[in-house]
Design a protein around this motif. Structure first.
Motif, PDB file in Angstrom:
ATOM      1  N   GLU A  91       9.161  11.238   0.427  1.00  8.43           N
ATOM      2  CA  GLU A  91       7.897  11.697   0.983  1.00  8.43           C
ATOM      3  C   GLU A  91       7.524  13.016   0.322  1.00  8.43           C
ATOM      4  O   GLU A  91       8.378  13.739  -0.191  1.00  8.43           O
ATOM      5  CB  GLU A  91       7.999  11.878   2.502  1.00  8.43           C
ATOM      6  CG  GLU A  91       8.301  10.579   3.238  1.00  8.43           C
ATOM      7  CD  GLU A  91       8.146  10.746   4.742  1.00  8.43           C
ATOM      8  OE1 GLU A  91       7.286  11.553   5.167  1.00  8.43           O
ATOM      9  OE2 GLU A  91       8.870  10.073   5.482  1.00  8.43           O
ATOM     10  N   ASP A 116      -2.127   8.053   8.416  1.00  6.00           N
ATOM     11  CA  ASP A 116      -2.362   7.040   7.389  1.00  6.00           C
ATOM     12  C   ASP A 116      -1.063   6.513   6.802  1.00  6.00           C
ATOM     13  O   ASP A 116      -0.971   5.358   6.389  1.00  6.00           O
ATOM     14  CB  ASP A 116      -3.206   7.629   6.252  1.00  6.00           C
ATOM     15  CG  ASP A 116      -4.652   7.836   6.667  1.00  6.00           C
ATOM     16  OD1 ASP A 116      -5.051   7.316   7.723  1.00  6.00           O
ATOM     17  OD2 ASP A 116      -5.380   8.531   5.938  1.00  6.00           O
ATOM     18  N   ASP A 117      -0.045   7.367   6.766  1.00  5.35           N
ATOM     19  CA  ASP A 117       1.211   7.027   6.094  1.00  5.35           C
ATOM     20  C   ASP A 117       2.149   6.189   6.953  1.00  5.35           C
ATOM     21  O   ASP A 117       3.126   5.633   6.457  1.00  5.35           O
ATOM     22  CB  ASP A 117       1.914   8.330   5.681  1.00  5.35           C
ATOM     23  CG  ASP A 117       3.167   8.085   4.871  1.00  5.35           C
ATOM     24  OD1 ASP A 117       3.084   7.333   3.894  1.00  5.35           O
ATOM     25  OD2 ASP A 117       4.216   8.638   5.233  1.00  5.35           O
ATOM     26  N   GLU A 130       2.870   2.517   5.794  1.00  2.18           N
ATOM     27  CA  GLU A 130       3.016   2.243   4.374  1.00  2.18           C
ATOM     28  C   GLU A 130       4.437   1.847   3.975  1.00  2.18           C
ATOM     29  O   GLU A 130       4.635   0.980   3.125  1.00  2.18           O
ATOM     30  CB  GLU A 130       2.569   3.459   3.554  1.00  2.18           C
ATOM     31  CG  GLU A 130       1.089   3.758   3.647  1.00  2.18           C
ATOM     32  CD  GLU A 130       0.227   2.585   3.199  1.00  2.18           C
ATOM     33  OE1 GLU A 130       0.554   1.971   2.157  1.00  2.18           O
ATOM     34  OE2 GLU A 130      -0.741   2.272   3.900  1.00  2.18           O
ATOM     35  N   LYS A 131       5.430   2.466   4.574  1.00  5.04           N
ATOM     36  CA  LYS A 131       6.807   2.141   4.202  1.00  5.04           C
ATOM     37  C   LYS A 131       7.154   0.712   4.598  1.00  5.04           C
ATOM     38  O   LYS A 131       7.841  -0.004   3.861  1.00  5.04           O
ATOM     39  CB  LYS A 131       7.776   3.133   4.845  1.00  5.04           C
ATOM     40  CG  LYS A 131       7.614   4.570   4.347  1.00  5.04           C
ATOM     41  CD  LYS A 131       8.617   5.474   5.006  1.00  5.04           C
ATOM     42  CE  LYS A 131       8.497   6.904   4.486  1.00  5.04           C
ATOM     43  NZ  LYS A 131       7.232   7.548   4.872  1.00  5.04           N
ATOM     44  N   TYR A 181       5.005  -1.741   4.834  1.00  7.43           N
ATOM     45  CA  TYR A 181       4.290  -2.614   3.896  1.00  7.43           C
ATOM     46  C   TYR A 181       5.050  -2.717   2.572  1.00  7.43           C
ATOM     47  O   TYR A 181       5.097  -3.784   1.942  1.00  7.43           O
ATOM     48  CB  TYR A 181       2.880  -2.083   3.630  1.00  7.43           C
ATOM     49  CG  TYR A 181       2.009  -1.988   4.861  1.00  7.43           C
ATOM     50  CD1 TYR A 181       2.160  -2.868   5.926  1.00  7.43           C
ATOM     51  CD2 TYR A 181       1.018  -1.010   4.961  1.00  7.43           C
ATOM     52  CE1 TYR A 181       1.366  -2.785   7.057  1.00  7.43           C
ATOM     53  CE2 TYR A 181       0.216  -0.913   6.086  1.00  7.43           C
ATOM     54  CZ  TYR A 181       0.396  -1.802   7.129  1.00  7.43           C
ATOM     55  OH  TYR A 181      -0.400  -1.698   8.243  1.00  7.43           O
ATOM     56  N   TRP A 182       5.632  -1.597   2.135  1.00  7.00           N
ATOM     57  CA  TRP A 182       6.405  -1.607   0.890  1.00  7.00           C
ATOM     58  C   TRP A 182       7.602  -2.540   1.019  1.00  7.00           C
ATOM     59  O   TRP A 182       7.904  -3.315   0.097  1.00  7.00           O
ATOM     60  CB  TRP A 182       6.867  -0.182   0.570  1.00  7.00           C
ATOM     61  CG  TRP A 182       7.638  -0.072  -0.713  1.00  7.00           C
ATOM     62  CD1 TRP A 182       7.136   0.117  -1.962  1.00  7.00           C
ATOM     63  CD2 TRP A 182       9.069  -0.172  -0.858  1.00  7.00           C
ATOM     64  NE1 TRP A 182       8.159   0.156  -2.885  1.00  7.00           N
ATOM     65  CE2 TRP A 182       9.350  -0.020  -2.237  1.00  7.00           C
ATOM     66  CE3 TRP A 182      10.119  -0.355   0.027  1.00  7.00           C
ATOM     67  CZ2 TRP A 182      10.645  -0.060  -2.739  1.00  7.00           C
ATOM     68  CZ3 TRP A 182      11.406  -0.389  -0.466  1.00  7.00           C
ATOM     69  CH2 TRP A 182      11.666  -0.241  -1.829  1.00  7.00           C
ATOM     70  N   ASP A 222       6.478  -6.164   0.832  1.00  5.16           N
ATOM     71  CA  ASP A 222       6.138  -6.556  -0.529  1.00  5.16           C
ATOM     72  C   ASP A 222       7.395  -6.845  -1.344  1.00  5.16           C
ATOM     73  O   ASP A 222       7.435  -7.804  -2.132  1.00  5.16           O
ATOM     74  CB  ASP A 222       5.317  -5.449  -1.198  1.00  5.16           C
ATOM     75  CG  ASP A 222       4.798  -5.869  -2.555  1.00  5.16           C
ATOM     76  OD1 ASP A 222       3.974  -6.809  -2.605  1.00  5.16           O
ATOM     77  OD2 ASP A 222       5.203  -5.270  -3.569  1.00  5.16           O
ATOM     78  N   GLY A 263       1.886  -6.721   2.558  1.00  4.92           N
ATOM     79  CA  GLY A 263       1.323  -5.403   2.753  1.00  4.92           C
ATOM     80  C   GLY A 263       0.540  -5.363   4.052  1.00  4.92           C
ATOM     81  O   GLY A 263       0.878  -6.026   5.020  1.00  4.92           O
ATOM     82  N   ALA A 264      -0.540  -4.570   4.063  1.00  4.01           N
ATOM     83  CA  ALA A 264      -1.328  -4.436   5.286  1.00  4.01           C
ATOM     84  C   ALA A 264      -1.975  -5.769   5.635  1.00  4.01           C
ATOM     85  O   ALA A 264      -2.423  -6.518   4.775  1.00  4.01           O
ATOM     86  CB  ALA A 264      -2.396  -3.362   5.101  1.00  4.01           C
TER      87      ALA A 264
END
Length: 306
Positions: free
Chosen positions: A20, A137-138, A141-142, A144-145, A148, A169-170
């Motif tokens: 981060e 926002d963050d 994200e992890k 989603y990663w 993927d 992902g999202a």
């Protein structure tokens, strides 16, 4: 083959830690990303004649989906910070809650004159608030990663006869009651792997935990056990051999009892595995994916069943 519990002593070597940004390095980019949201909120505040009407204006002029939906959510986050901190964004984002929020929480709503005063007293764009919005926002994200990477792994290691489906992902989770006839529970899943016969082979769940412990830990693993019970019972009733795969990632696995809690989930039933991404090469084989642990079992599938 080793089970999840066997990896605990070297757990730090088997998890993925996503870096981060350091504070305050990300603030400049955060301001650039959120300056327009802050500007629009300020314009609304000077346009309406009461604080309650800020919420009315946002809910009336922004859609709930697409880019407008994302912008609306940011405006509601700013509204919560400036006007009504006791109400969650989830509460104010439901348009049908509007009257309840402005009436039942009226005593907690900061008057419009005070909102304008404190808003005008902040430097524009407000760097601190932009940083807070960026943290929101963050949050996903992890995860989603991780999702993927799971898709990438299955596509690399399994042939065209296998198909992995779900939001990459999202995106909205797969709800199993919408996917499978006769499944009666609104169980959200992250991915489903279908085999050469187009029957479901794996129902999967993926999480990245930066931090985890206490009651949150119990909620997470208790929820996993509930999913195992429901999916396994459905699989037995409908002559499937669905395996359940939990991909758990992040440093939160090293905290408290999280590793052992996940290990107990894996031990709960014969059709369950818990892995980190780094374990998939060693623990997820085509033989396991196409195996029939339910139909070929001579004893109870779920631990404790008679």
């Amino acid at each position: 083959m080793p089970n999840f519990a066997d990896f605990e002593d070297e757990g730090v070597d088997w998890i993925t830690i996503l870096e981060e940004d350091y504070y305050p390095d990300y603030l400049e980019d955060a301001v650039e990303r959120h300056e327009e949201d802050l500007r629009k909120f300020k314009q609304i505040v000077h346009k309406v004649d009461s604080s309650a009407k800020i919420l009315t204006y946002i809910n009336s002029n922004w859609k709930t989906t697409g880019d407008e939906g994302k912008e609306r959510r940011q405006l509601l986050r700013i509204f919560r910070r400036y006007v009504l901190p006791v109400a969650s964004v989830e509460m104010t984002s439901v348009k049908s809650n509007h009257d309840m929020v402005v009436n039942d929480f009226a005593e907690f709503i900061r008057p419009i004159d005070e909102v304008r005063e404190v808003l005008n007293g902040r430097e524009f764009p407000d760097e601190a608030l932009a940083g807070i919005l960026d943290q929101h926002d963050d949050r996903g994200e992890k995860g989603y990663w991780v999702e993927d990477k799971i898709f990438e792994w299955f596509e690399t290691n399994f042939g065209d006869e296998f198909n992995i489906e779900g939001p990459r992902g999202a995106g909205s989770d797969i709800y199993l009651n919408e996917e499978f006839s006769g499944y009666e529970h609104e169980t959200p899943a992250d991915f489903i792997v279908y085999g050469p016969t187009d029957e479901p082979e794996i129902i999967g769940f993926a999480r990245y935990d930066s931090d985890r412990g206490g009651g949150q830990e119990d909620d997470r693993t208790g929820g996993n056990d509930d999913k195992v019970q429901k999916i396994t019972e459905y699989s037995k009733e409908h002559d499937y051999d669905i395996k359940i795969l939990f991909i758990a990632e992040g440093p939160g696995l090293l905290l408290g009892d999280m590793w052992q809690s996940n290990a107990r989930t894996e031990q709960k039933a014969q059709n369950v595995k818990v892995c980190t991404l780094k374990m998939m090469d060693e623990r997820i084989s085509e033989d396991w994916v196409t195996s029939d642990p339910i139909s070929e079992s001579s004893g109870p599938i779920i631990q404790g069943e008679k």
